[in-house]
Design a protein around this motif. Structure first.
Motif, PDB file in Angstrom:
ATOM      1  N   ASN A  37       9.272  22.701   1.059  1.00 36.91           N
ATOM      2  CA  ASN A  37       9.346  21.640   2.055  1.00 36.91           C
ATOM      3  C   ASN A  37       7.984  20.960   2.233  1.00 36.91           C
ATOM      4  O   ASN A  37       7.496  20.815   3.348  1.00 36.91           O
ATOM      5  CB  ASN A  37       9.844  22.224   3.384  1.00 36.91           C
ATOM      6  N   CYS A  38       7.353  20.552   1.130  1.00 36.39           N
ATOM      7  CA  CYS A  38       6.022  19.945   1.156  1.00 36.39           C
ATOM      8  C   CYS A  38       6.047  18.542   0.562  1.00 36.39           C
ATOM      9  O   CYS A  38       6.850  18.248  -0.316  1.00 36.39           O
ATOM     10  CB  CYS A  38       5.031  20.805   0.363  1.00 36.39           C
ATOM     11  N   LEU A  39       5.138  17.703   1.042  1.00 37.87           N
ATOM     12  CA  LEU A  39       4.921  16.371   0.487  1.00 37.87           C
ATOM     13  C   LEU A  39       3.543  16.352  -0.155  1.00 37.87           C
ATOM     14  O   LEU A  39       2.549  16.679   0.491  1.00 37.87           O
ATOM     15  CB  LEU A  39       4.990  15.303   1.577  1.00 37.87           C
ATOM     16  N   PHE A  40       3.482  15.980  -1.440  1.00 31.62           N
ATOM     17  CA  PHE A  40       2.236  15.813  -2.168  1.00 31.62           C
ATOM     18  C   PHE A  40       2.132  14.332  -2.521  1.00 31.62           C
ATOM     19  O   PHE A  40       2.924  13.826  -3.314  1.00 31.62           O
ATOM     20  CB  PHE A  40       2.250  16.620  -3.470  1.00 31.62           C
ATOM     21  N   THR A  41       1.159  13.616  -1.951  1.00 25.72           N
ATOM     22  CA  THR A  41       0.989  12.200  -2.260  1.00 25.72           C
ATOM     23  C   THR A  41      -0.475  11.794  -2.089  1.00 25.72           C
ATOM     24  O   THR A  41      -1.187  12.364  -1.261  1.00 25.72           O
ATOM     25  CB  THR A  41       1.897  11.309  -1.391  1.00 25.72           C
ATOM     26  N   SER A  62       4.920  12.424  -5.165  1.00 31.17           N
ATOM     27  CA  SER A  62       4.943  11.014  -5.549  1.00 31.17           C
ATOM     28  C   SER A  62       3.606  10.364  -5.207  1.00 31.17           C
ATOM     29  O   SER A  62       2.989  10.702  -4.191  1.00 31.17           O
ATOM     30  CB  SER A  62       6.080  10.291  -4.814  1.00 31.17           C
ATOM     31  N   GLY A  63       3.174   9.431  -6.055  1.00 23.91           N
ATOM     32  CA  GLY A  63       1.957   8.684  -5.777  1.00 23.91           C
ATOM     33  C   GLY A  63       0.674   9.460  -6.029  1.00 23.91           C
ATOM     34  O   GLY A  63      -0.349   9.183  -5.413  1.00 23.91           O
ATOM     35  N   ASN A  64       0.712  10.407  -6.954  1.00 19.83           N
ATOM     36  CA  ASN A  64      -0.470  11.186  -7.305  1.00 19.83           C
ATOM     37  C   ASN A  64      -1.048  10.666  -8.612  1.00 19.83           C
ATOM     38  O   ASN A  64      -0.311  10.404  -9.559  1.00 19.83           O
ATOM     39  CB  ASN A  64      -0.109  12.668  -7.413  1.00 19.83           C
ATOM     40  N   SER A  65      -2.379  10.532  -8.687  1.00 19.93           N
ATOM     41  CA  SER A  65      -2.995   9.854  -9.826  1.00 19.93           C
ATOM     42  C   SER A  65      -2.944  10.635 -11.128  1.00 19.93           C
ATOM     43  O   SER A  65      -2.947  10.029 -12.192  1.00 19.93           O
ATOM     44  CB  SER A  65      -4.446   9.504  -9.499  1.00 19.93           C
ATOM     45  N   ALA A 126       7.728   3.689  -0.380  1.00 18.14           N
ATOM     46  CA  ALA A 126       6.716   4.580  -0.957  1.00 18.14           C
ATOM     47  C   ALA A 126       5.332   3.940  -0.966  1.00 18.14           C
ATOM     48  O   ALA A 126       4.335   4.630  -0.754  1.00 18.14           O
ATOM     49  CB  ALA A 126       7.120   4.996  -2.366  1.00 18.14           C
ATOM     50  N   ALA A 127       5.248   2.644  -1.197  1.00 19.01           N
ATOM     51  CA  ALA A 127       3.956   1.967  -1.252  1.00 19.01           C
ATOM     52  C   ALA A 127       3.184   2.102   0.059  1.00 19.01           C
ATOM     53  O   ALA A 127       1.952   2.092   0.068  1.00 19.01           O
ATOM     54  CB  ALA A 127       4.152   0.489  -1.591  1.00 19.01           C
ATOM     55  N   ASN A 128       3.902   2.257   1.159  1.00 20.95           N
ATOM     56  CA  ASN A 128       3.272   2.434   2.466  1.00 20.95           C
ATOM     57  C   ASN A 128       3.421   3.859   2.993  1.00 20.95           C
ATOM     58  O   ASN A 128       3.284   4.094   4.193  1.00 20.95           O
ATOM     59  CB  ASN A 128       3.834   1.429   3.468  1.00 20.95           C
ATOM     60  N   GLY A 129       3.731   4.807   2.117  1.00 25.43           N
ATOM     61  CA  GLY A 129       3.765   6.208   2.495  1.00 25.43           C
ATOM     62  C   GLY A 129       5.030   6.696   3.177  1.00 25.43           C
ATOM     63  O   GLY A 129       5.049   7.783   3.737  1.00 25.43           O
ATOM     64  N   ASP A 130       6.115   5.910   3.113  1.00 24.66           N
ATOM     65  CA  ASP A 130       7.380   6.342   3.727  1.00 24.66           C
ATOM     66  C   ASP A 130       8.296   6.873   2.623  1.00 24.66           C
ATOM     67  O   ASP A 130       8.929   6.105   1.898  1.00 24.66           O
ATOM     68  CB  ASP A 130       8.048   5.185   4.466  1.00 24.66           C
ATOM     69  N   PHE A 131       8.376   8.197   2.511  1.00 23.58           N
ATOM     70  CA  PHE A 131       9.156   8.845   1.470  1.00 23.58           C
ATOM     71  C   PHE A 131      10.520   9.321   1.969  1.00 23.58           C
ATOM     72  O   PHE A 131      11.150  10.156   1.338  1.00 23.58           O
ATOM     73  CB  PHE A 131       8.357   9.993   0.847  1.00 23.58           C
TER      74      PHE A 131
END
Length: 176
Positions: A37-41, A62-65, A126-131
């Protein structure tokens, strides 16, 4: 920032749950353990590098370089791994990894991989951090139930199971 670990370094038997892991140049280095239950961004690499098993359960990555890298056996269940700059297939082999009821592109095709999709998860923004998931997401009600979910909540405090089944990722879709 760190050479190894950075935001999180997890060893065999560790449990990291209900966590937001964001803004680290070297975000997570796993040598065993479970991420639930984790978010990695907004991080560098999410890296499973060990001979010990690593499990990801209901996580959104999502959104990790530097992407999501599985170099050793891992179980990825009810997760969304989508929209990272570098995908897991480009940098890690994920030998003997098992993907179940998850969303990632390309779609895993191993002999033990079941009920996965490579469709766009349809995040709200996603571009504004809403997953959070849109109602039209292919990830809604597509997860597999596990006993730890009884009474559990997602990262926004909503019950882990809303509707007929659990959703993929760290956030349950809440119908309006």
């Amino acid at each position: 920032s760190a050479t190894w670990g950075g935001g999180i370094y997890c060893g065999t038997g560790g449990l990291v749950m209900d966590s937001f892991v964001t803004g680290n140049s070297s975000a997570a280095y796993m040598q065993g353990g479970t991420f639930r239950n984790c978010l990695f961004t907004g991080n560098g690499r999410i890296w499973a590098h060990t001979s010990a098993a690593v499990a990801f359960e209901n996580c959104t990555v999502s959104g990790n370089s530097e992407g999501f890298v599985l170099e050793q056996p891992a179980t990825v269940e009810n997760c969304i791994v989508y929209g990272n700059t570098s995908n897991w297939t480009q940098t890690g082999l994920g030998t003997n990894s098992v993907w179940r009821n998850s969303c990632t592109k390309p779609k895993p095709a191993g002999p033990s991989d079941v009920d996965n999709t490579d469709s766009d998860p349809r995040f709200v923004n996603a571009a504004n951090g809403d997953f959070n998931l849109r109602g039209s997401s292919p990830c809604v009600n597509q997860g597999v139930f596990r006993t730890w979910m009884t009474g559990a909540r997602d990262l926004q405090g909503r019950y882990r199971v809303i509707g007929t089944s659990v959703d993929m990722g760290a956030f349950e879709y809440l119908p309006m």
